[in-house]
Motif scaffolding. Sequence first.
Motif, PDB file in Angstrom:
ATOM      1  N   LEU A 112     106.893  86.847  57.993  1.00 37.68           N
ATOM      2  CA  LEU A 112     107.323  87.872  58.950  1.00 37.68           C
ATOM      3  C   LEU A 112     106.814  89.248  58.528  1.00 37.68           C
ATOM      4  O   LEU A 112     106.355  90.028  59.359  1.00 37.68           O
ATOM      5  CB  LEU A 112     108.847  87.874  59.087  1.00 37.68           C
ATOM      6  CG  LEU A 112     109.448  86.651  59.763  1.00 37.68           C
ATOM      7  CD1 LEU A 112     110.972  86.659  59.634  1.00 37.68           C
ATOM      8  CD2 LEU A 112     109.029  86.574  61.222  1.00 37.68           C
ATOM      9  N   GLY A 113     106.875  89.536  57.235  1.00 38.15           N
ATOM     10  CA  GLY A 113     106.365  90.808  56.739  1.00 38.15           C
ATOM     11  C   GLY A 113     104.873  90.953  56.992  1.00 38.15           C
ATOM     12  O   GLY A 113     104.405  92.003  57.434  1.00 38.15           O
ATOM     13  N   SER A 114     104.124  89.890  56.731  1.00 38.94           N
ATOM     14  CA  SER A 114     102.671  89.924  56.975  1.00 38.94           C
ATOM     15  C   SER A 114     102.368  90.178  58.444  1.00 38.94           C
ATOM     16  O   SER A 114     101.457  90.935  58.773  1.00 38.94           O
ATOM     17  CB  SER A 114     102.030  88.607  56.536  1.00 38.94           C
ATOM     18  OG  SER A 114     102.125  88.452  55.150  1.00 38.94           O
ATOM     19  N   LEU A 115     103.110  89.526  59.318  1.00 41.73           N
ATOM     20  CA  LEU A 115     102.884  89.718  60.762  1.00 41.73           C
ATOM     21  C   LEU A 115     103.233  91.140  61.192  1.00 41.73           C
ATOM     22  O   LEU A 115     102.512  91.751  61.977  1.00 41.73           O
ATOM     23  CB  LEU A 115     103.705  88.703  61.564  1.00 41.73           C
ATOM     24  CG  LEU A 115     103.259  87.245  61.463  1.00 41.73           C
ATOM     25  CD1 LEU A 115     104.318  86.321  62.063  1.00 41.73           C
ATOM     26  CD2 LEU A 115     101.921  87.043  62.147  1.00 41.73           C
ATOM     27  N   ALA A 116     104.339  91.654  60.688  1.00 43.50           N
ATOM     28  CA  ALA A 116     104.755  93.011  61.058  1.00 43.50           C
ATOM     29  C   ALA A 116     103.748  94.048  60.572  1.00 43.50           C
ATOM     30  O   ALA A 116     103.507  95.052  61.256  1.00 43.50           O
ATOM     31  CB  ALA A 116     106.145  93.311  60.487  1.00 43.50           C
ATOM     32  N   LEU A 117     103.139  93.797  59.432  1.00 46.33           N
ATOM     33  CA  LEU A 117     102.192  94.743  58.846  1.00 46.33           C
ATOM     34  C   LEU A 117     100.771  94.619  59.394  1.00 46.33           C
ATOM     35  O   LEU A 117      99.951  95.510  59.187  1.00 46.33           O
ATOM     36  CB  LEU A 117     102.142  94.559  57.326  1.00 46.33           C
ATOM     37  CG  LEU A 117     103.376  95.016  56.560  1.00 46.33           C
ATOM     38  CD1 LEU A 117     103.391  94.432  55.157  1.00 46.33           C
ATOM     39  CD2 LEU A 117     103.441  96.532  56.523  1.00 46.33           C
ATOM     40  N   ASP A 118     100.493  93.553  60.106  1.00 50.03           N
ATOM     41  CA  ASP A 118      99.116  93.274  60.539  1.00 50.03           C
ATOM     42  C   ASP A 118      98.754  94.029  61.816  1.00 50.03           C
ATOM     43  O   ASP A 118      99.196  93.677  62.903  1.00 50.03           O
ATOM     44  CB  ASP A 118      98.946  91.774  60.769  1.00 50.03           C
ATOM     45  CG  ASP A 118      97.510  91.380  61.084  1.00 50.03           C
ATOM     46  OD1 ASP A 118      96.655  92.266  61.323  1.00 50.03           O
ATOM     47  OD2 ASP A 118      97.247  90.164  61.103  1.00 50.03           O
ATOM     48  N   PRO A 119      97.925  95.074  61.718  1.00 50.82           N
ATOM     49  CA  PRO A 119      97.549  95.834  62.916  1.00 50.82           C
ATOM     50  C   PRO A 119      96.697  95.018  63.892  1.00 50.82           C
ATOM     51  O   PRO A 119      96.528  95.411  65.039  1.00 50.82           O
ATOM     52  CB  PRO A 119      96.769  97.028  62.363  1.00 50.82           C
ATOM     53  CG  PRO A 119      96.309  96.604  61.017  1.00 50.82           C
ATOM     54  CD  PRO A 119      97.286  95.599  60.512  1.00 50.82           C
ATOM     55  N   GLY A 120      96.200  93.868  63.458  1.00 45.39           N
ATOM     56  CA  GLY A 120      95.419  93.005  64.336  1.00 45.39           C
ATOM     57  C   GLY A 120      96.268  92.140  65.246  1.00 45.39           C
ATOM     58  O   GLY A 120      95.762  91.520  66.185  1.00 45.39           O
ATOM     59  N   GLU A 121      97.560  92.098  64.975  1.00 47.03           N
ATOM     60  CA  GLU A 121      98.482  91.330  65.825  1.00 47.03           C
ATOM     61  C   GLU A 121      98.880  92.176  67.033  1.00 47.03           C
ATOM     62  O   GLU A 121      98.803  93.405  66.999  1.00 47.03           O
ATOM     63  CB  GLU A 121      99.751  90.942  65.051  1.00 47.03           C
ATOM     64  CG  GLU A 121      99.545  89.888  63.990  1.00 47.03           C
ATOM     65  CD  GLU A 121      99.286  88.500  64.548  1.00 47.03           C
ATOM     66  OE1 GLU A 121      99.426  88.274  65.775  1.00 47.03           O
ATOM     67  OE2 GLU A 121      98.933  87.623  63.742  1.00 47.03           O
ATOM     68  N   THR A 122      99.340  91.514  68.070  1.00 40.05           N
ATOM     69  CA  THR A 122      99.826  92.243  69.243  1.00 40.05           C
ATOM     70  C   THR A 122     101.110  92.978  68.881  1.00 40.05           C
ATOM     71  O   THR A 122     101.815  92.591  67.943  1.00 40.05           O
ATOM     72  CB  THR A 122     100.125  91.290  70.420  1.00 40.05           C
ATOM     73  OG1 THR A 122     101.230  90.437  70.061  1.00 40.05           O
ATOM     74  CG2 THR A 122      98.899  90.458  70.787  1.00 40.05           C
TER      75      THR A 122
END
Length: 169
Positions: A112-122
């Motif tokens: 979840l942390g990786s997803l929240a930090l990833d500017p490439g995600e929507t």
Amino acid sequence: MDDVGRFIYAFRARSTWSVLSKLDALLDLEQLDDPRIVPFLLHVLADQREPTEVRIHVLKRLRNGRLQPEERQSVAEAVLMVLSDRSSPDLRLQAVLALAEFTNIDGVPATLGSLALDPGETIDVRYSAFTSLQRTGPTVECVAVLRQLLADGMLGRSARTLLSLWRLE
């Protein structure tokens, strides 16, 4: 063969069923209480040949259902696997939301942390990951992610607010 066995057999035997027929069959199955149901649902969730609507229904059922403690690890692992399938943004979003129920399982807060930090995600995935991570509470891992998010243009204010609510900022 009992009712659960018949429902599972019928679902598997009719791979050409319409989405509505499959959802109807799943609803019938979900009315029963049997230890074979969750493993079957995990199989349906993992099957990329199943329609997205069916897999989303299964995700919601697993997220909101009554799981036995021994089922939680396998459900969390299956939901984490769904995240790697980038073919359906809606399915991925539902998976991120479902992970909010499994923040006590190893690997879930880090994902979840990786997803929240990833500017490439929507932004939908990032914000949903942030709100799901919030359910973790002020753990060392969660606070570290929130502190990294402080510099983020989209989620920085939300991270600051949450840290403030937790009296950590």
